[in-house]
Motif scaffolding. Sequence first.
Motif, PDB file in Angstrom:
ATOM      1  N   HIS A  28       2.394 -60.104 -44.170  1.00  0.00           N
ATOM      2  CA  HIS A  28       1.101 -60.445 -43.562  1.00  0.00           C
ATOM      3  C   HIS A  28       0.267 -61.197 -44.585  1.00  0.00           C
ATOM      4  CE1 HIS A  28      -2.248 -59.371 -40.636  1.00  0.00           C
ATOM      5  NE2 HIS A  28      -2.935 -59.802 -41.686  1.00  0.00           N
ATOM      6  N   HIS A  30      -2.543 -64.827 -45.011  1.00  0.00           N
ATOM      7  CA  HIS A  30      -3.347 -65.855 -44.333  1.00  0.00           C
ATOM      8  C   HIS A  30      -3.429 -67.084 -45.226  1.00  0.00           C
ATOM      9  CE1 HIS A  30      -4.808 -62.869 -41.403  1.00  0.00           C
ATOM     10  NE2 HIS A  30      -5.028 -62.070 -42.428  1.00  0.00           N
ATOM     11  N   GLU A 122      -3.079 -60.593 -35.885  1.00  0.00           N
ATOM     12  CA  GLU A 122      -3.448 -59.219 -35.827  1.00  0.00           C
ATOM     13  C   GLU A 122      -4.445 -58.976 -34.709  1.00  0.00           C
ATOM     14  OE1 GLU A 122      -5.205 -60.224 -39.940  1.00  0.00           O
ATOM     15  OE2 GLU A 122      -6.282 -58.407 -39.372  1.00  0.00           O
ATOM     16  N   HIS A 183      -0.616 -53.062 -39.755  1.00  0.00           N
ATOM     17  CA  HIS A 183      -0.861 -53.909 -40.918  1.00  0.00           C
ATOM     18  C   HIS A 183      -1.962 -53.273 -41.757  1.00  0.00           C
ATOM     19  CE1 HIS A 183      -3.892 -56.741 -42.346  1.00  0.00           C
ATOM     20  NE2 HIS A 183      -4.507 -56.672 -41.194  1.00  0.00           N
ATOM     21  N   ASP A 233      -2.023 -59.461 -47.238  1.00  0.00           N
ATOM     22  CA  ASP A 233      -3.258 -59.779 -46.516  1.00  0.00           C
ATOM     23  C   ASP A 233      -4.072 -60.799 -47.319  1.00  0.00           C
ATOM     24  OD1 ASP A 233      -4.869 -59.721 -44.278  1.00  0.00           O
ATOM     25  OD2 ASP A 233      -6.011 -57.971 -44.909  1.00  0.00           O
TER      26      ASP A 233
HETATM   27 ZN   LIG Z   1      -5.051 -59.932 -42.069  1.00  0.00          ZN
END
Ligand SMILES: [Zn+2]
Length: 285
Positions: A28, A30, A122, A183, A233
């Motif tokens: 996960h 970004h 998510e 997550h 994350d």
């Molecule tokens: Zn996230």
Amino acid sequence: MSKGQHSGTHSAPPPAPDPLPLPIVDNHTHLDISREGHEPVDVAAAIAAAKRVGVNRMVQVGCDLDGARWTVQVIDEHPELLGGIAIHPNEAPKHNERGDLAEALAEIEALAAHPRVRAIGETGLDYFRTGPEGVVAQQDSFRWHIDLAKRTGKALQIHDRDSHDDVLRILQEEGAPEKVVLHCFSGDVTMARECVDRGYYLSYSGTVTFKNARPLRNALAVTPLEHVLVETDAPYLTPAPHRGAPNAPYLTPVTLRLMADVLNVSVPTLCAAVSDNSEQVYGPW
Ligand SMILES: [Zn+2]
């Protein structure tokens, strides 16, 4: 802006950790988001830096419309990436207020047809950042994403902030998809056991390295290897001792090594487990 005004925000990036003995997956991240005051992420460079330390695959998560559109493009350009897309629980109430939530969800569904989008997420609930006025829109949107994951056969990636009971209840009410990932898991031992009993996967982030995170480390300690995933994350939740610097996939080994300690397994054992589990959840890539 005068020089020095942002001193601190441009501190040198943390050094690369020692390479892992076996490749792993950052479940996960970004890559479409950069922290305030920082340049946009250079995707090719971020992937190269990650691969140098053994993070050879990543799940890129786009959780607003721009992010989702960007994700389906970038996963075509980089074979290391799979995509996850959704309208984030903090975005759903904003769309709802503007009256365009249904339209946004329809676009997510269309983009989710991409064969390398393997996760719906998510999605979930966030009672920390969105107040009570947004709860109905969040819950409706969460239910819609659960249904989309089931209809498409893709994994569901859940964001759960201060909303454990409602997340578990709504999953039960709707009937969970085959593959569910919590997550940035933030529950305690009891919740970890409940999730494992239900067959869910628990993805641990840099938060597990934080000094005050003993309850989370206790939850990790009771999570069977077959249910453990790791994630950054990024650019958020940078693992200790690098808190304050932007996070990036090449820092995943910092979290993974701490996790191996907590689980009392060797680093290669945990590397193999998170890679196997990632393929179980998302399929091969
Ligand atoms: Zn996230």
